[in-house]
Every structure is written in structure tokens, then in C-alpha cells.
Scaffold this active site. Structure first.
Site, PDB file in Angstrom:
ATOM      1  N   HIS A 381      37.890 -31.272 -41.572  1.00 28.94           N
ATOM      2  CA  HIS A 381      37.538 -32.437 -40.751  1.00 28.94           C
ATOM      3  C   HIS A 381      38.635 -32.818 -39.765  1.00 28.94           C
ATOM      4  CE1 HIS A 381      34.738 -35.393 -39.649  1.00 28.94           C
ATOM      5  NE2 HIS A 381      34.320 -35.772 -40.842  1.00 28.94           N
ATOM      6  N   ASP A 385      34.658 -31.854 -35.959  1.00 28.35           N
ATOM      7  CA  ASP A 385      33.898 -33.086 -36.155  1.00 28.35           C
ATOM      8  C   ASP A 385      32.553 -32.775 -36.794  1.00 28.35           C
ATOM      9  OD1 ASP A 385      35.912 -34.587 -34.973  1.00 28.35           O
ATOM     10  OD2 ASP A 385      35.049 -34.377 -32.967  1.00 28.35           O
TER      11      ASP A 385
END
Length: 409
Positions: A381, A385
Site C-alpha cells: 500500500h 493505491d
């Protein structure tokens, strides 16, 4: 005075300062030939087989599986002839000194295994060296038996092949001790895997994305290709999935990347080097299908088979086990419905393939049976995204569900 030769850990490349003992192929008392395999050492990338540069008798082993030995550190001491001891072997250093000669083992090495049995307690209990022929020791290693724990029936307390096989035989059914505890030291490749998984989970904020894919048409295409191109080898689903990655990745370069979190640098790769997670007898390893974008379906399939075979046999080269930019993992028929694969650091994405199942689905208002498969993927992450990851997987899904588009530029 007898001579000894100390086989030391050579420089096995890549700036490695130490290596872990993975497996011993000899035991004290064994008589070995020149170039006979002595020991396997484990680096961060692969197991390295080391062979003896001289013939002789093993008189001391300087470590056990799991021990880490520095480059130049002693591994095995051999009793050798004067000529061998004076030889300046390229991968070992020779030293001189009093040899530790084991007359019991020497006698056992030439004794006939058909001699009358004479039972004795395991040598480990008496604190004595084990008397056994090289063939018997080899059989013990094959069966995973600690020869020092075997009760000897041969003359002069010698352990025979029959003793080893009797010791290895499963015990007759007895009452089960439900309080028994088996303690296993985690060493070798299993320890490397554990350390890598721990680092990945500690340092990478994983997030998972799961999507179902209708692969009915893809399966029909795969079966048709296998029927009409039998001479080119069998295609599995994997080369077709990689073809979808070849088509999808250029629009999502952030997923085909590696991240050096200490330097704070992400490297986006134009080439697609696909890690193929492979289960082996020693644990999970990831050989690399390099430049997947350059290969056709059958070339990919052949290279995947070659890499998997090399990994399972422990013959994969170090360069074949590093440098991947994105990994694909599958448990085949055991793939379940959903998995949460762990990212193969320093990569930022891993694609998990779940099992194919036929089930009823609704299409155009009608219930029909289709071949369905889930893709369970994980992303870093910090670099990817959620929206981009979802778009990427949706692109892969569309390609797989309309397989003609896999081959349209």
C-alpha cells in the site's frame, strides 16, 4: 606421523561472508573419494554443493545442520596421504597434525555385513564412536536415521544395514502418548523462508484484492491449443495468465516494481520478470521467468517447467532465484476460494490463483454453468493505491474473460 587435511568454506561469491550448513553427506569414519560430495551450504539465494578436493577418511566435522560458518572456516577434517595433505587445493586449506584414527570404524569399513549378529546398545549411550561401513552410513542418511541412536547387532558392536532399516521401520501400534511433544529445530531453507516472511509482514503494509473471473472461454482455448499443438508441449493456465500480465502491466507500471524502503527508491521495470512460487520438499522457493514479454505461450510453459524442476531438485542457480519484479502463486487444485498471499519483497505485488470450479452463475437473466476462478492478490500500500490495484486486476480479468484480446496489440 599421519597427515590431516582441513576442508574450509570457500568464497562462494556475491560477497557472502558466511553460509549455513544445510545438509551433511558424510559422517566421521567415512572413507571418501576425491570429488565426492561432502556438504551442502545454504546462502540467501540457493544451496551450494561442496565436494572434497582430496580422498581420505573423515575424522572430524566442524558443525551441524543449521550452524553458520564464516568463509575460511573449517568444515571437515580428513585423514589423507602425505601427497594429498601437501596439495594446495583451490577450495581448501591444508594443515598438518596428529590424525584421529578410529580403529573400530576402520575395521567396520572392510567387514562383511553378513557376519553373525551381536547386539549392543546404541553407541551414543556409551559415548563411543559408531562403527559402520560407508554403505550403512549412506543408508542411514537416506532414511533420516541418526546412526548413533541405532542398536548394533554386528561383530564388535558394528551397526549393520539391517540395524538401520530396523530402527527406521515404523513401530507397531501401541498406546498413543497424547502428551508427547516433538521439538524441531528450524534450519536451512525453512529458516530462510520464515525470516523472509517475517520481514515482509513487518515492513510491508499489505492489502488484498479478490476478484472472480469467468475462465470458461479461456479454458476452451487452452484445451483446443493442447489438442491442436500436441507436439509443442502441454499448456497450463499459467502461461495464459502471464500473457494477461504482459498486456496489462504497461498501463500500470507501479505494480511491476521493486521498492528499496531503506533508500526510499522505487524501481519500475519495463521488463516483466515473473517470480513463479514453487513448492519444493524443502519449502517454498521462487524461481524467475525472465523477460516473459519476449516468450510465446509454449516457450513460457517450457521454461516454467524447467525452473520448477530445478527448484524442486535443488539445482536452481542463484541467478535463477532472484531478480523477479512481480510474483504469481498458485496452489493448483488446493487453491481454495480466497488466499492472502505474502508479497515477495522487494516486489510490491503478488497475484494469487485460486482453484477452477464449475458453478451456476447468472448471465443475461439465465442461470448457466460456467468455469470460475478467483484471483487473490496482495499489494504494497505504500507504492500501490487501492484504486490502481483494482483497475489493474479488472484489466487482467477482462483479458482472461475475452481471450482473443490476449493476442491483440
Amino acid at each position: 606421523m599421519a597427515k590431516t587435511f582441513v576442508f574450509k568454506l570457500p568464497d562462494i561469491g556475491e560477497g557472502i561472508a558466511e553460509s549455513e550448513i544445510a545438509q551433511l553427506h558424510v559422517a566421521v569414519g567415512d572413507v571418501i573419494a576425491e570429488d565426492q560430495q561432502l556438504i551442502d551450504m545454504l546462502t540467501d539465494k540457493a544451496a551450494v554443493e561442496l565436494s572434497s578436493p582430496v580422498a581420505g577418511r573423515v575424522v572430524q566435522i566442524h558443525g551441524a545442520p543449521g550452524d553458520k560458518i564464516p568463509v575460511g572456516g573449517a568444515l571437515v577434517t580428513l585423514e589423507v596421504s602425505d601427497e594429498a595433505a601437501d596439495d594446495d587445493a583451490p577450495v581448501a586449506a591444508a594443515t598438518h597434525g596428529a590424525a584421529v584414527f578410529n580403529p573400530v570404524a576402520a575395521k567396520a569399513a572392510s567387514a562383511d555385513d553378513s557376519a553373525p549378529p551381536h547386539a549392543s546398545e546404541p553407541r551414543a549411550r556409551e559415548g563411543l564412536p559408531v562403527a559402520a561401513s560407508p554403505a550403512t552410513r549412506k543408508r542411514a542418511r537416506e532414511l533420516g536415521v541418526d546412526i548413533a541412536q541405532v542398536t548394533a547387532s554386528g561383530p564388535s558392536g558394528r551397526v549393520t544395514r539391517e540395524d538401520v532399516e530396523r530402527h527406521a521401520a515404523p513401530p507397531r501400534a501401541t498406546a498413543v502418548d497424547d502428551d508427547a511433544v516433538e521439538s524441531i529445530k528450524i534450519i536451512g531453507l525453512r529458516r530462510k523462508i520464515a525470516e523472509a516472511m517475517q520481514r515482509a509482514k513487518q515492513r510491508i503494509p499489505h492489502f488484498a484484492y479478490v476478484e472472480e473471473v469467468d475462465v470458461t472461454e479461456l479454458e476452451a482455448l487452452r484445451q483446443h491449443l493442447n489438442e491442436t499443438h500436441k507436439d509443442r508441449g502441454k499448456l497450463t493456465l499459467l502461461p495464459l495468465l502471464i500473457q494477461a500480465l504482459v498486456r496489462a502491466v504497461p498501463a500500470f507500471p507501479q505494480v511491476n516494481a521493486t521498492y528499496d524502503d531503506e533508500a526510499g527508491v522505487v524501481s519500475r521495470h519495463r521488463a516483466l520478470h515473473v517470480g513463479i512460487a514453487t513448492q519444493t520438499p524443502n519449502g517454498l522457493v521462487v524461481p524467475v521467468l525472465r523477460h516473459a514479454q519476449r516468450l510465446d505461450l509454449w516457450a513460457r510453459a517450457a521454461e516454467i517447467r524447467r525452473l520448477a524442476d530445478a527448484a524442486r531438485s535443488g539445482k536452481a542457480k542463484r541467478e535463477e532465484l532472484s531478480g523477479s519484479t512481480i510474483t504469481v502463486t498458485s496452489l493448483g487444485a488446493l487453491g481454495g476460494i480466497v488466499t492472502t498471499p505474502v508479497i515477495n519483497a522487494p516486489e510490491v505485488a503478488i497475484i494469487g490463483v485460486n482453484k477452477l470450479v464449475e458453478r451456476p452463475v447468472v448471465r443475461h437473466g439465465q442461470i448457466v454453468v460456467r468455469t470460475m476462478m478467483n484471483l487473490s492478490s496482495s499489494f504494497d500500500h505504500r507504492m500501490v493505491d487501492g484504486y490502481d490495484a483494482a483497475q489493474f486486476i479488472q484489466r487482467v480479468k477482462a483479458l482472461l474473460e475475452h481471450p482473443a484480446t490476449l493476442f491483440i496489440d
